[in-house]
Structures are given as C-alpha cells and as structure tokens.
Design a protein around this motif. Sequence first.
Motif, PDB file in Angstrom:
ATOM      1  N   ASP A 184     -56.558  36.443  -1.195  1.00 57.99           N
ATOM      2  CA  ASP A 184     -56.124  36.897  -2.726  1.00 57.99           C
ATOM      3  C   ASP A 184     -55.644  35.718  -2.664  1.00 57.99           C
ATOM      4  N   LEU A 185     -56.771  34.959  -4.000  1.00 52.15           N
ATOM      5  CA  LEU A 185     -56.336  33.286  -4.692  1.00 52.15           C
ATOM      6  C   LEU A 185     -56.481  33.995  -5.602  1.00 52.15           C
ATOM      7  N   VAL A 186     -55.124  33.205  -6.431  1.00 52.41           N
ATOM      8  CA  VAL A 186     -54.889  33.399  -8.246  1.00 52.41           C
ATOM      9  C   VAL A 186     -55.720  31.548  -8.435  1.00 52.41           C
ATOM     10  N   GLU A 187     -55.779  32.326  -9.841  1.00 53.74           N
ATOM     11  CA  GLU A 187     -57.007  31.021 -11.120  1.00 53.74           C
ATOM     12  C   GLU A 187     -56.249  30.874 -11.660  1.00 53.74           C
ATOM     13  N   GLU A 188     -55.928  29.324 -11.541  1.00 57.55           N
ATOM     14  CA  GLU A 188     -55.283  29.404 -13.452  1.00 57.55           C
ATOM     15  C   GLU A 188     -56.352  29.579 -14.553  1.00 57.55           C
ATOM     16  N   ALA A 189     -55.921  30.615 -14.726  1.00 57.08           N
ATOM     17  CA  ALA A 189     -57.375  31.020 -15.477  1.00 57.08           C
ATOM     18  C   ALA A 189     -57.238  32.084 -16.614  1.00 57.08           C
ATOM     19  N   ASN A 190     -57.938  32.285 -17.912  1.00 58.02           N
ATOM     20  CA  ASN A 190     -57.929  33.532 -18.398  1.00 58.02           C
ATOM     21  C   ASN A 190     -58.922  34.231 -17.808  1.00 58.02           C
ATOM     22  N   TRP A 191     -58.397  35.698 -17.459  1.00 58.27           N
ATOM     23  CA  TRP A 191     -59.655  37.003 -16.776  1.00 58.27           C
ATOM     24  C   TRP A 191     -60.878  37.123 -17.033  1.00 58.27           C
ATOM     25  N   LYS A 192     -61.274  36.032 -18.806  1.00 59.80           N
ATOM     26  CA  LYS A 192     -62.609  36.245 -19.129  1.00 59.80           C
ATOM     27  C   LYS A 192     -63.392  35.029 -18.308  1.00 59.80           C
ATOM     28  N   LEU A 193     -62.086  34.094 -18.855  1.00 62.05           N
ATOM     29  CA  LEU A 193     -63.458  32.985 -18.301  1.00 62.05           C
ATOM     30  C   LEU A 193     -63.365  33.482 -16.509  1.00 62.05           C
ATOM     31  N   VAL A 194     -62.434  33.771 -16.267  1.00 59.69           N
ATOM     32  CA  VAL A 194     -62.941  33.481 -14.602  1.00 59.69           C
ATOM     33  C   VAL A 194     -64.788  34.574 -14.708  1.00 59.69           C
ATOM     34  N   MET A 195     -64.600  35.969 -15.323  1.00 60.13           N
ATOM     35  CA  MET A 195     -65.583  36.927 -15.141  1.00 60.13           C
ATOM     36  C   MET A 195     -67.239  36.450 -15.382  1.00 60.13           C
ATOM     37  N   ASP A 354     -66.655  35.681  14.390  1.00 57.87           N
ATOM     38  CA  ASP A 354     -65.939  34.522  14.107  1.00 57.87           C
ATOM     39  C   ASP A 354     -65.616  35.050  12.642  1.00 57.87           C
ATOM     40  N   THR A 355     -63.768  35.312  12.622  1.00 55.02           N
ATOM     41  CA  THR A 355     -63.417  34.674  11.051  1.00 55.02           C
ATOM     42  C   THR A 355     -64.404  33.668  10.222  1.00 55.02           C
ATOM     43  N   ASP A 356     -64.036  32.618  10.469  1.00 56.83           N
ATOM     44  CA  ASP A 356     -63.743  31.372   9.561  1.00 56.83           C
ATOM     45  C   ASP A 356     -65.114  30.716   9.706  1.00 56.83           C
ATOM     46  N   ASN A 357     -66.546  31.713  10.043  1.00 57.85           N
ATOM     47  CA  ASN A 357     -67.757  31.142  10.018  1.00 57.85           C
ATOM     48  C   ASN A 357     -68.114  32.696   9.277  1.00 57.85           C
ATOM     49  N   LEU A 358     -67.347  33.498   8.768  1.00 52.98           N
ATOM     50  CA  LEU A 358     -68.344  34.960   7.855  1.00 52.98           C
ATOM     51  C   LEU A 358     -67.588  34.398   7.046  1.00 52.98           C
ATOM     52  N   THR A 359     -65.995  33.952   6.454  1.00 56.14           N
ATOM     53  CA  THR A 359     -65.698  33.947   5.621  1.00 56.14           C
ATOM     54  C   THR A 359     -65.900  32.178   5.111  1.00 56.14           C
ATOM     55  N   ALA A 360     -67.064  31.712   5.314  1.00 58.49           N
ATOM     56  CA  ALA A 360     -66.517  30.190   4.788  1.00 58.49           C
ATOM     57  C   ALA A 360     -67.316  29.156   4.130  1.00 58.49           C
ATOM     58  N   VAL A 361     -68.615  30.228   3.383  1.00 64.99           N
ATOM     59  CA  VAL A 361     -69.500  30.348   2.540  1.00 64.99           C
ATOM     60  C   VAL A 361     -68.850  30.879   0.987  1.00 64.99           C
ATOM     61  N   TRP A 362     -67.432  31.940   0.535  1.00 67.07           N
ATOM     62  CA  TRP A 362     -67.172  32.468  -0.059  1.00 67.07           C
ATOM     63  C   TRP A 362     -66.133  31.802   0.354  1.00 67.07           C
ATOM     64  N   ARG A 363     -65.448  31.355   0.905  1.00 62.50           N
ATOM     65  CA  ARG A 363     -64.148  30.421   0.471  1.00 62.50           C
ATOM     66  C   ARG A 363     -63.947  29.015  -0.316  1.00 62.50           C
ATOM     67  N   ALA A 364     -64.867  28.952   0.089  1.00 60.51           N
ATOM     68  CA  ALA A 364     -65.548  27.501  -0.360  1.00 60.51           C
ATOM     69  C   ALA A 364     -65.765  27.980  -1.470  1.00 60.51           C
ATOM     70  N   THR A 365     -66.836  28.943  -2.021  1.00 60.29           N
ATOM     71  CA  THR A 365     -67.357  28.977  -3.283  1.00 60.29           C
ATOM     72  C   THR A 365     -66.406  29.335  -4.481  1.00 60.29           C
ATOM     73  N   ASN A 366     -65.340  30.278  -3.789  1.00 55.76           N
ATOM     74  CA  ASN A 366     -64.004  30.399  -4.660  1.00 55.76           C
ATOM     75  C   ASN A 366     -63.436  29.414  -5.011  1.00 55.76           C
ATOM     76  N   LEU A 367     -62.777  28.863  -4.353  1.00 58.08           N
ATOM     77  CA  LEU A 367     -61.948  27.298  -4.577  1.00 58.08           C
ATOM     78  C   LEU A 367     -62.866  26.179  -5.401  1.00 58.08           C
ATOM     79  N   GLN A 368     -64.280  26.297  -5.412  1.00 58.53           N
ATOM     80  CA  GLN A 368     -65.143  25.606  -6.177  1.00 58.53           C
ATOM     81  C   GLN A 368     -64.736  26.783  -7.775  1.00 58.53           C
ATOM     82  N   ASP A 369     -65.253  27.936  -7.842  1.00 60.90           N
ATOM     83  CA  ASP A 369     -65.066  28.901  -9.586  1.00 60.90           C
ATOM     84  C   ASP A 369     -63.786  28.669 -10.106  1.00 60.90           C
ATOM     85  N   ALA A 370     -62.468  28.654  -8.994  1.00 57.35           N
ATOM     86  CA  ALA A 370     -61.682  28.689  -9.287  1.00 57.35           C
ATOM     87  C   ALA A 370     -61.105  27.362 -10.463  1.00 57.35           C
ATOM     88  N   TRP A 371     -61.486  25.623  -9.524  1.00 55.43           N
ATOM     89  CA  TRP A 371     -61.203  24.968 -10.261  1.00 55.43           C
ATOM     90  C   TRP A 371     -61.901  24.814 -12.149  1.00 55.43           C
TER      91      TRP A 371
END
Length: 416
Positions: A184-195, A354-371
């Motif tokens: 669960d990642l809280v992004e500091e933006a309006n929901w429409k901008l996230v979409m 391995d959970t780190d390998n499973l999640t690595a691409v989208w964890r990185a992408t989610n943080l980039q998109d959040a910014w």
Amino acid sequence: MSAYRNIAALLDQDRPGHTLPQMLYVGQEAFDFDTRVLLKSVWLYACTVAHVKNPGDFFRFDLADNSILIVRGRNGEVRAFHNTCRHRGARICEAQAGQASRLMCPYHIWTYGLDGRLLAARNMPEDFDKAEHGLIPVAIENVGGLLFVCMSDTPPPIDRVKADIAAQVSIYDLEHCKVAVQDDLVEEANWKLVMENNRECYHCESNHPELLACLGSNGFGKGLPEDAGAAGAVDDTKFVEVIGAEREEWKRLGLYHDLIEFPDDWWHRVARLPLANGAVSQTMDGKVASRKLLGPFTAPNASSLSVWTQPNSWHHFCCDHVVSFSLMPMKPDRTLVRTSWLVHEDAVEGLDYDTDNLTAVWRATNLQDAWLAQINHRGISSDGYRPGPYSTEEKLVERFKDFYTSRARSAVAEGA
C-alpha cells in the motif's frame, strides 16, 4: 442543480484535448463530489478472488469515509457489505484483511454470519427482529476473478465488461492463485492525476528504466497497428512488424483476441502485448519470477495481458504471476495505490519464487510514478497552471478524462 453548481461550472470550462480545470484536481469541493457522489455511482475494482481465497476470509476496501467488507462465505460465495454495525454504527473490522468464522462488532459484540445475517444481539427488546438488522449489502461482481463493487442502489450495467475481460483473464485461473505480496503506497497527489499518469507512457522513456527493460512503452497509446490511423500517431514500423508476428503465434497458442479499447462508451481496455528485450516476465532480468506457471502455460511465454478499467484499476497478467493495482482516493492530495502480486497457489516462497525479485520492477516503477504524480499535483496547485494540451501519445489519458467528465455531468444532472 444548487448542490453541485460549482462542479457544473467547472465541467463547463473543460476543453476537449486539454487537461481539466484546476479545481477539479485540487479542490476540496471536487474531492467531496468525487467520493460522495460520482465514485459511488460506478463500478470500482476492489480486489481479486485470491484476496478472499478461503471461507471466512475478509478484505476491506475503503473509499474516503466508506468502508466495504468483501467476505467469502462457508459455501464459497463472495459477498460485500458495508463495514458498519446495525446497532450504533461502529466499524466492525478495523483490520485490512483477515479470517473469521463470524463477523463481530467489537463495541457491543453484535455478531453476524458470513452471509451478513445478524446472529446475536444481547438484551434487545422482545419485539426486536434480528432478520431486519443484517449487514447492508453492497453490489459485487466477479469479472474473471477480479472483484468489482458498486455502492449505488441501482448499479450501472457491467455485462459487457464481464464478458470481454473474463474471456481473456479466466485462463490465468485466479481462483487457484494466492497473494504473495501486497504493498500500500500513499501518493501525495489527487486520484485523477494518479490515474492520468497510468494512462500513458509518454513519460516512460525518461522515468522508468526498470519497466522498459521488460515491458516497453509501445501498446499504451502508441505503436499498435490499431493506432496507425490516428491523427498524429507515432509511427513505429518495427514494433508493428514485431507485434504482427507475435499475434500469429498467439493465435496458434489460442491466446489471441482483438484489442478492446473502451468500446462504445464502456470503461475497459484489454490488450495482449509482447514483452521487451526477450523477457518472459516483468522482472529485472526478464526471467520468470515464479517457477509455477499459471493457467494453460507449460513453458514461459513472452507476452503479458494488460487490463485497464475506469476509474481505478490496471493489471498485468504474465505467464508466471499477476500484478494487480487498485486506487482509492483519501484526500484531495492523497491517494492510496494498492499493488498485489499473485502467484500459483502451489508456489513455495524461497523455492519457487523470491519476493524481492517478484516485486522489484513494479516497486521501482510505483515510486517513480508517485514522484511524478506529486510534482504534477504541486504544479497544478500553483497560480501558473492553465489546462494544457495532450500529446498524440496521450489519447488514453483523454479517454479517462472523458469518462470522468461524462459520469460527473450525469451525476450533477441526477442531483439537480
């Protein structure tokens, strides 16, 4: 019209081919309208059947002040209820997910069955009828293993969405998957901008190196053969040739379906796309993240199925795992993005994945998109913002905006 006069005026200012007026993104009044009116009138993606895999499993989906419990009953049926006790209104489940043989309100111990029936209420008057005080149901639909809820007493049609998505998603057999990881990642933006950020890859080349290494940017508003006739479409002859050859192979394997892209004012997109750079999964090295493949796959397959629904979800189905995203508005400038990674139910952590390998691409992408969403929200909040024009690669952003404005106008008219 008086209740929504300001919203109606903002909608009247909307210009085709341009972003929304400022206060529809950052205003408290627009947020209240979105969460109390608009989003309660449409179908919202909540979770997968794997989130409530066994009888007694429950999962909580929240929309601003509303909380919904999704529960699998003893007979396997999945139901949804308002997470509100029928006694004095306390929230029944504070946990985001869990397992229970019965649902018990912690305030005064009113107890409900998994089917929502009130089973026990202490010291009530003799004429009290438990049958009239069950949990309030919420409309729920199973779409190929994706669960959608609607808080309206008269939910809009969902039949075409169910048919189109289930025809392609069902092969991944989500009933026999399990949730390996949930973020669960809280992004500091309006929901429409996230979409809106999700609805284009115009930003990908300069922001998503991990994602482009395995997924690529074509297929999300540009590059597909179906995009070629659009005015100003990006011409990528090489990709068109590649996907043409891939589609012949998908036909041979029984995987091919024509592109479905928000047809006839419906709210879903389904596209099978080739993975990039020889990848067979959305991982850092392009190799499978789980050795237990899904559904019909007996060997790694170099494609993924992309599913988008308006207004709050997107999903990627690979041969070995599924990544599912749901979005929940929290405040005008806060949005919860929930990412779930599903693998085959028999896959063993540490052995098959391995959970780190499973999640690595989208964890990185989610943080980039959040910014990116954050700097977008901050810029729109300033006096310098004026609605800006979409690029030729951002047609799917405009499809989301058109969905929003169309449903918003209907909600305003109904509340007049």
